[in-house]
Design a protein around this motif. Structure first.
Motif, mmCIF file in Angstrom:
data_model
loop_
_atom_site.group_PDB
_atom_site.id
_atom_site.type_symbol
_atom_site.label_atom_id
_atom_site.label_comp_id
_atom_site.label_asym_id
_atom_site.label_seq_id
_atom_site.Cartn_x
_atom_site.Cartn_y
_atom_site.Cartn_z
ATOM 1 N N ALA A 180 0.841 -1.197 0.000
ATOM 2 C CA ALA A 180 0.000 0.000 0.000
ATOM 3 C C ALA A 180 0.874 1.243 0.000
ATOM 4 O O ALA A 180 1.876 1.317 0.723
ATOM 5 C CB ALA A 180 -0.919 -0.001 1.222
ATOM 6 N N ASN A 233 0.570 -3.147 -6.849
ATOM 7 C CA ASN A 233 -0.510 -4.001 -7.337
ATOM 8 C C ASN A 233 -0.437 -5.367 -6.669
ATOM 9 O O ASN A 233 0.649 -5.819 -6.273
ATOM 10 C CB ASN A 233 -0.404 -4.193 -8.861
ATOM 11 C CG ASN A 233 -0.694 -2.919 -9.610
ATOM 12 O OD1 ASN A 233 -1.672 -2.233 -9.338
ATOM 13 N ND2 ASN A 233 0.170 -2.596 -10.556
ATOM 14 N N ILE A 234 -1.577 -6.035 -6.584
ATOM 15 C CA ILE A 234 -1.595 -7.388 -6.029
ATOM 16 C C ILE A 234 -0.772 -8.295 -6.935
ATOM 17 O O ILE A 234 -0.943 -8.306 -8.149
ATOM 18 C CB ILE A 234 -3.034 -7.914 -5.901
ATOM 19 C CG1 ILE A 234 -3.816 -7.075 -4.892
ATOM 20 C CG2 ILE A 234 -3.031 -9.382 -5.490
ATOM 21 C CD1 ILE A 234 -5.295 -7.418 -4.814
ATOM 22 N N ILE A 271 -2.184 -8.763 3.722
ATOM 23 C CA ILE A 271 -2.282 -7.309 3.626
ATOM 24 C C ILE A 271 -1.945 -6.661 4.963
ATOM 25 O O ILE A 271 -2.105 -7.269 6.013
ATOM 26 C CB ILE A 271 -3.690 -6.845 3.175
ATOM 27 C CG1 ILE A 271 -4.738 -7.169 4.237
ATOM 28 C CG2 ILE A 271 -4.063 -7.448 1.831
ATOM 29 C CD1 ILE A 271 -6.054 -6.446 4.037
ATOM 30 N N THR A 311 -5.403 -1.323 5.065
ATOM 31 C CA THR A 311 -5.027 -0.819 3.738
ATOM 32 C C THR A 311 -6.089 -1.055 2.672
ATOM 33 O O THR A 311 -5.970 -0.506 1.585
ATOM 34 C CB THR A 311 -3.690 -1.432 3.269
ATOM 35 O OG1 THR A 311 -3.804 -2.857 3.247
ATOM 36 C CG2 THR A 311 -2.545 -1.012 4.174
ATOM 37 N N LEU A 312 -7.109 -1.860 2.963
ATOM 38 C CA LEU A 312 -8.213 -2.050 2.017
ATOM 39 C C LEU A 312 -9.483 -1.464 2.624
ATOM 40 O O LEU A 312 -9.688 -1.501 3.840
ATOM 41 C CB LEU A 312 -8.426 -3.538 1.713
ATOM 42 C CG LEU A 312 -7.363 -4.220 0.870
ATOM 43 C CD1 LEU A 312 -7.706 -5.697 0.679
ATOM 44 C CD2 LEU A 312 -7.204 -3.542 -0.484
ATOM 45 N N LYS A 313 -10.335 -0.941 1.772
ATOM 46 C CA LYS A 313 -11.613 -0.378 2.211
ATOM 47 C C LYS A 313 -12.487 -1.477 2.799
ATOM 48 O O LYS A 313 -12.382 -2.653 2.411
ATOM 49 C CB LYS A 313 -12.319 0.279 1.034
ATOM 50 C CG LYS A 313 -11.579 1.477 0.490
ATOM 51 C CD LYS A 313 -12.277 2.029 -0.731
ATOM 52 C CE LYS A 313 -11.469 3.195 -1.291
ATOM 53 N NZ LYS A 313 -11.995 3.656 -2.576
ATOM 54 N N ASP A 314 -13.354 -1.093 3.718
ATOM 55 C CA ASP A 314 -14.272 -2.051 4.343
ATOM 56 C C ASP A 314 -15.095 -2.798 3.303
ATOM 57 O O ASP A 314 -15.293 -4.006 3.409
ATOM 58 C CB ASP A 314 -15.200 -1.349 5.340
ATOM 59 C CG ASP A 314 -14.470 -0.865 6.584
ATOM 60 O OD1 ASP A 314 -13.358 -1.370 6.867
ATOM 61 O OD2 ASP A 314 -15.012 0.012 7.288
ATOM 62 N N THR A 363 -14.296 -3.508 0.255
ATOM 63 C CA THR A 363 -13.427 -4.464 -0.430
ATOM 64 C C THR A 363 -13.238 -5.702 0.436
ATOM 65 O O THR A 363 -13.330 -6.831 -0.055
ATOM 66 C CB THR A 363 -12.062 -3.825 -0.758
ATOM 67 O OG1 THR A 363 -12.272 -2.645 -1.528
ATOM 68 C CG2 THR A 363 -11.164 -4.793 -1.509
ATOM 69 N N MET A 364 -12.989 -5.476 1.724
ATOM 70 C CA MET A 364 -12.825 -6.606 2.655
ATOM 71 C C MET A 364 -14.104 -7.444 2.711
ATOM 72 O O MET A 364 -14.039 -8.680 2.701
ATOM 73 C CB MET A 364 -12.447 -6.102 4.048
ATOM 74 C CG MET A 364 -11.067 -5.491 4.145
ATOM 75 S SD MET A 364 -9.730 -6.655 3.815
ATOM 76 C CE MET A 364 -9.816 -7.657 5.301
ATOM 77 N N VAL A 416 -8.044 -13.803 3.367
ATOM 78 C CA VAL A 416 -7.295 -12.559 3.504
ATOM 79 C C VAL A 416 -6.777 -12.507 4.932
ATOM 80 O O VAL A 416 -7.547 -12.629 5.884
ATOM 81 C CB VAL A 416 -8.168 -11.320 3.212
ATOM 82 C CG1 VAL A 416 -7.358 -10.040 3.372
ATOM 83 C CG2 VAL A 416 -8.768 -11.402 1.813
ATOM 84 N N GLU A 474 -4.881 -10.186 7.607
ATOM 85 C CA GLU A 474 -4.433 -8.839 7.922
ATOM 86 C C GLU A 474 -3.260 -8.917 8.894
ATOM 87 O O GLU A 474 -3.347 -9.574 9.929
ATOM 88 C CB GLU A 474 -5.566 -8.031 8.534
ATOM 89 C CG GLU A 474 -6.683 -7.712 7.563
ATOM 90 C CD GLU A 474 -7.752 -6.845 8.187
ATOM 91 O OE1 GLU A 474 -7.774 -5.633 7.895
ATOM 92 O OE2 GLU A 474 -8.536 -7.391 8.994
#
Length: 139
Positions: free
Chosen positions: A17, A25-26, A75, A79-82, A84-85, A95, A97
């Motif tokens: 991130a 990028n992933i 991740i 770093t990812l939006k809710d 997205t999670m 995933v 964290e």
């Protein structure tokens, strides 16, 4: 000084991130973890006589740790939006964290500290992100 090196690998995806470039990028890696433990003396008890530590015990412990990370998206927490999670969770993706940015350097320290807490005399941990790129941590 005696040193043992135990190696395990795992496959996972991650991204960095805030990184400007491809690593933002992933993408995936076959991570290679080399754990080095050391001892000035060999054990004297019957079962482990002549050993620093039992290879099979420490190998199994490292395997459990890398299996937890295997085939997951690793991740840094937050770093990812809710949304997205939630979407990733709904799709059934694994995933994980982490409290740190998932770099080879941070993984080297992560594994070092985990094994030091288990009571092993850790000399160093080396984490390969690719066959040619390695980060190491030791105290």
């Amino acid at each position: 000084m005696y040193q043992l090196t135990i190696e395990q690998s795992f496959d996972s995806a991650h991204f960095l991130a805030g990184y400007v470039g491809k690593c933002g990028n992933i993408h995936g890696h076959r991570w290679r973890v080399l754990l080095q433990v050391q001892s000035e003396q060999l054990r004297e008890d019957a079962q482990q006589r002549g050993m620093c530590v039992d290879f099979s015990t420490i190998k199994d412990e490292l395997k459990k740790m890398v299996d937890y990370l295997d085939h997951a998206l690793l991740i840094e927490k937050g770093t990812l939006k809710d949304k997205t999670m939630e979407a990733l969770s709904e799709e059934g993706f694994c995933v994980i964290e982490l409290a740190f940015r998932p770099t080879a350097e941070n993984f080297a320290k992560y594994f070092y500290e985990l094994f030091a807490k288990k009571g092993y005399n850790v000399a160093a941990v080396h984490v390969y992100e690719t066959p040619n790129n390695c980060a190491s941590y030791h105290e």
